[in-house]
Design a protein around this motif. Structure first.
Motif, PDB file in Angstrom:
ATOM      1  N   VAL A  57       0.854  -1.179   0.000  1.00 42.53           N
ATOM      2  CA  VAL A  57       0.000   0.000   0.000  1.00 42.53           C
ATOM      3  C   VAL A  57       0.895   1.235   0.000  1.00 42.53           C
ATOM      4  O   VAL A  57       1.863   1.305   0.758  1.00 42.53           O
ATOM      5  N   ALA A  58       0.557   2.194  -0.838  1.00 45.31           N
ATOM      6  CA  ALA A  58       1.310   3.447  -0.901  1.00 45.31           C
ATOM      7  C   ALA A  58       0.468   4.561  -0.305  1.00 45.31           C
ATOM      8  O   ALA A  58      -0.750   4.602  -0.486  1.00 45.31           O
ATOM      9  N   LEU A  59       1.133   5.444   0.411  1.00 42.69           N
ATOM     10  CA  LEU A  59       0.474   6.617   0.972  1.00 42.69           C
ATOM     11  C   LEU A  59       1.088   7.844   0.320  1.00 42.69           C
ATOM     12  O   LEU A  59       2.301   7.967   0.232  1.00 42.69           O
ATOM     13  N   ASP A  60       0.228   8.730  -0.133  1.00 43.51           N
ATOM     14  CA  ASP A  60       0.672   9.976  -0.732  1.00 43.51           C
ATOM     15  C   ASP A  60      -0.171  11.076  -0.110  1.00 43.51           C
ATOM     16  O   ASP A  60      -1.297  11.317  -0.535  1.00 43.51           O
ATOM     17  N   GLY A  61       0.370  11.682   0.938  1.00 46.71           N
ATOM     18  CA  GLY A  61      -0.411  12.655   1.692  1.00 46.71           C
ATOM     19  C   GLY A  61      -1.537  11.934   2.402  1.00 46.71           C
ATOM     20  O   GLY A  61      -1.322  10.994   3.140  1.00 46.71           O
ATOM     21  N   SER A  62      -2.769  12.326   2.140  1.00 49.72           N
ATOM     22  CA  SER A  62      -3.913  11.667   2.771  1.00 49.72           C
ATOM     23  C   SER A  62      -4.502  10.572   1.874  1.00 49.72           C
ATOM     24  O   SER A  62      -5.458   9.907   2.251  1.00 49.72           O
ATOM     25  N   SER A  63      -3.942  10.388   0.698  1.00 47.60           N
ATOM     26  CA  SER A  63      -4.430   9.358  -0.226  1.00 47.60           C
ATOM     27  C   SER A  63      -3.729   8.035   0.038  1.00 47.60           C
ATOM     28  O   SER A  63      -2.541   7.987   0.338  1.00 47.60           O
ATOM     29  N   ARG A  64      -4.490   6.981  -0.098  1.00 48.15           N
ATOM     30  CA  ARG A  64      -3.968   5.635   0.110  1.00 48.15           C
ATOM     31  C   ARG A  64      -4.412   4.781  -1.072  1.00 48.15           C
ATOM     32  O   ARG A  64      -5.569   4.812  -1.452  1.00 48.15           O
ATOM     33  N   PHE A  65      -3.465   4.045  -1.666  1.00 45.10           N
ATOM     34  CA  PHE A  65      -3.875   3.157  -2.752  1.00 45.10           C
ATOM     35  C   PHE A  65      -3.032   1.886  -2.756  1.00 45.10           C
ATOM     36  O   PHE A  65      -1.884   1.881  -2.344  1.00 45.10           O
ATOM     37  N   GLU A  66      -3.684   0.815  -3.198  1.00 42.08           N
ATOM     38  CA  GLU A  66      -3.023  -0.489  -3.285  1.00 42.08           C
ATOM     39  C   GLU A  66      -2.110  -0.490  -4.505  1.00 42.08           C
ATOM     40  O   GLU A  66      -2.523  -0.094  -5.597  1.00 42.08           O
ATOM     41  N   VAL A  67      -0.899  -0.933  -4.308  1.00 40.50           N
ATOM     42  CA  VAL A  67       0.039  -1.071  -5.411  1.00 40.50           C
ATOM     43  C   VAL A  67      -0.191  -2.450  -6.019  1.00 40.50           C
ATOM     44  O   VAL A  67      -0.108  -3.458  -5.326  1.00 40.50           O
ATOM     45  N   GLU A  68      -0.499  -2.485  -7.280  1.00 41.70           N
ATOM     46  CA  GLU A  68      -0.711  -3.756  -7.982  1.00 41.70           C
ATOM     47  C   GLU A  68       0.644  -4.274  -8.461  1.00 41.70           C
ATOM     48  O   GLU A  68       1.543  -3.480  -8.763  1.00 41.70           O
ATOM     49  N   TYR A  79      11.474   4.247  -3.991  1.00 40.21           N
ATOM     50  CA  TYR A  79      10.124   4.615  -3.577  1.00 40.21           C
ATOM     51  C   TYR A  79       9.967   4.398  -2.074  1.00 40.21           C
ATOM     52  O   TYR A  79      10.269   3.320  -1.562  1.00 40.21           O
ATOM     53  N   THR A  80       9.503   5.420  -1.370  1.00 36.69           N
ATOM     54  CA  THR A  80       9.259   5.336   0.070  1.00 36.69           C
ATOM     55  C   THR A  80       7.773   5.574   0.323  1.00 36.69           C
ATOM     56  O   THR A  80       7.014   5.833  -0.592  1.00 36.69           O
ATOM     57  N   GLY A  81       7.362   5.500   1.595  1.00 36.88           N
ATOM     58  CA  GLY A  81       5.950   5.697   1.917  1.00 36.88           C
ATOM     59  C   GLY A  81       5.110   4.526   1.461  1.00 36.88           C
ATOM     60  O   GLY A  81       3.943   4.677   1.111  1.00 36.88           O
ATOM     61  N   VAL A  82       5.729   3.345   1.445  1.00 36.45           N
ATOM     62  CA  VAL A  82       5.080   2.125   0.989  1.00 36.45           C
ATOM     63  C   VAL A  82       5.019   1.163   2.173  1.00 36.45           C
ATOM     64  O   VAL A  82       5.982   1.041   2.930  1.00 36.45           O
ATOM     65  N   PHE A  83       3.884   0.486   2.335  1.00 39.22           N
ATOM     66  CA  PHE A  83       3.698  -0.367   3.503  1.00 39.22           C
ATOM     67  C   PHE A  83       3.333  -1.788   3.100  1.00 39.22           C
ATOM     68  O   PHE A  83       2.584  -2.001   2.151  1.00 39.22           O
ATOM     69  N   LEU A  84       3.856  -2.745   3.854  1.00 41.83           N
ATOM     70  CA  LEU A  84       3.561  -4.159   3.659  1.00 41.83           C
ATOM     71  C   LEU A  84       2.393  -4.528   4.555  1.00 41.83           C
ATOM     72  O   LEU A  84       2.434  -4.301   5.764  1.00 41.83           O
ATOM     73  N   GLU A  85       1.334  -5.083   3.953  1.00 38.86           N
ATOM     74  CA  GLU A  85       0.129  -5.425   4.715  1.00 38.86           C
ATOM     75  C   GLU A  85      -0.347  -6.824   4.378  1.00 38.86           C
ATOM     76  O   GLU A  85      -0.072  -7.348   3.292  1.00 38.86           O
ATOM     77  N   LYS A  86      -1.048  -7.401   5.335  1.00 40.48           N
ATOM     78  CA  LYS A  86      -1.731  -8.672   5.110  1.00 40.48           C
ATOM     79  C   LYS A  86      -2.934  -8.700   6.038  1.00 40.48           C
ATOM     80  O   LYS A  86      -2.802  -8.404   7.231  1.00 40.48           O
ATOM     81  N   ASP A  87      -4.091  -9.049   5.507  1.00 39.16           N
ATOM     82  CA  ASP A  87      -5.324  -9.116   6.295  1.00 39.16           C
ATOM     83  C   ASP A  87      -5.584  -7.807   7.044  1.00 39.16           C
ATOM     84  O   ASP A  87      -5.899  -7.809   8.237  1.00 39.16           O
ATOM     85  N   ASP A  88      -5.437  -6.662   6.350  1.00 40.30           N
ATOM     86  CA  ASP A  88      -5.653  -5.325   6.928  1.00 40.30           C
ATOM     87  C   ASP A  88      -4.745  -5.029   8.118  1.00 40.30           C
ATOM     88  O   ASP A  88      -5.080  -4.236   8.995  1.00 40.30           O
ATOM     89  N   TYR A  89      -3.604  -5.668   8.175  1.00 36.18           N
ATOM     90  CA  TYR A  89      -2.648  -5.477   9.266  1.00 36.18           C
ATOM     91  C   TYR A  89      -1.334  -4.991   8.659  1.00 36.18           C
ATOM     92  O   TYR A  89      -0.758  -5.648   7.786  1.00 36.18           O
ATOM     93  N   THR A  90      -0.875  -3.824   9.105  1.00 39.20           N
ATOM     94  CA  THR A  90       0.383  -3.284   8.608  1.00 39.20           C
ATOM     95  C   THR A  90       1.534  -3.960   9.340  1.00 39.20           C
ATOM     96  O   THR A  90       1.598  -3.937  10.563  1.00 39.20           O
ATOM     97  N   ILE A  91       2.448  -4.532   8.566  1.00 43.18           N
ATOM     98  CA  ILE A  91       3.567  -5.274   9.134  1.00 43.18           C
ATOM     99  C   ILE A  91       4.843  -4.448   9.132  1.00 43.18           C
ATOM    100  O   ILE A  91       5.584  -4.453  10.096  1.00 43.18           O
TER     101      ILE A  91
END
Length: 191
Positions: A57-68, A79-91
């Protein structure tokens, strides 16, 4: 003859100096394991994470979008501001990088992982291992066993190693790890 002796002496001095530069540990890439998925920062691609069922998932300011996996990424970019998630849980927070060609997100290399386990953002630490050791068991003593070229602050608040290509930083509260950052250095543009 004097020139040869001086030349041999200079060569010997240079060889001695070079032998002290760096160490075998300075370029070691430590394995991170998340739910059994091994990640080697600087080698593993984001595709490994996608294949294991993780979302990025990438965050850009207040916008959040899934990276395909097919998302196009520009060459020579970090690229920074990217998060690893699984089952709606940020790891973890990630840094992903591209080398000298345009690639898809799936082909980008994991260049940085940051795990945080503070009270206000708890982490399921049993899911994460560094060099085979569970996150919460990675005390300063264990750090020095696994990262012999590392340094621990006198007060025990932090341990770190900054090698030629790789770095590890761990912050501690009351002897327990609360933040761990593993990174690989790249000379590319930051985004």
């Amino acid at each position: 003859m004097k020139k040869r002796v001086v030349l041999c002496f200079m060569l010997a001095c240079m060889m001695t100096a070079l032998a002290g530069c760096g160490s075998a540990e300075s370029d070691k890439a430590y394995a991170v394991e998340v739910d059994g998925t091994e990640i080697i920062v600087g080698t593993t691609t984001a595709g490994t994470l996608f294949d294991a069922g993780y979302g990025i998932v990438a965050l850009d300011g207040s916008s959040r979008f899934e990276v395909e996996p097919s998302t196009p990424l520009e060459k020579d970019t970090y690229y920074t501001g990217v998060f690893l998630e699984k089952d709606d849980y940020t790891i973890a927070m990630l840094g992903i990088v591209t080398d000298n060609k345009d690639v898809t997100a799936s082909e980008a290399i994991i260049a940085e992982m940051i795990f945080s386990n503070y009270e206000d953002e708890p982490l399921d630490t049993d899911r994460i291992k560094l060099d085979g050791v569970t996150f919460t068991d990675f005390t300063t003593e264990v750090f020095m066993e696994h990262v012999p070229d590392g340094t621990v602050y006198e007060d025990g608040s932090s341990a770190y190693f900054h090698g030629t290509n790789y770095g590890i930083d761990i912050d501690y509260e009351n002897g327990v790890p609360v933040r761990m950052e593993i990174d690989c250095k790249y000379d590319v543009d930051w985004y």
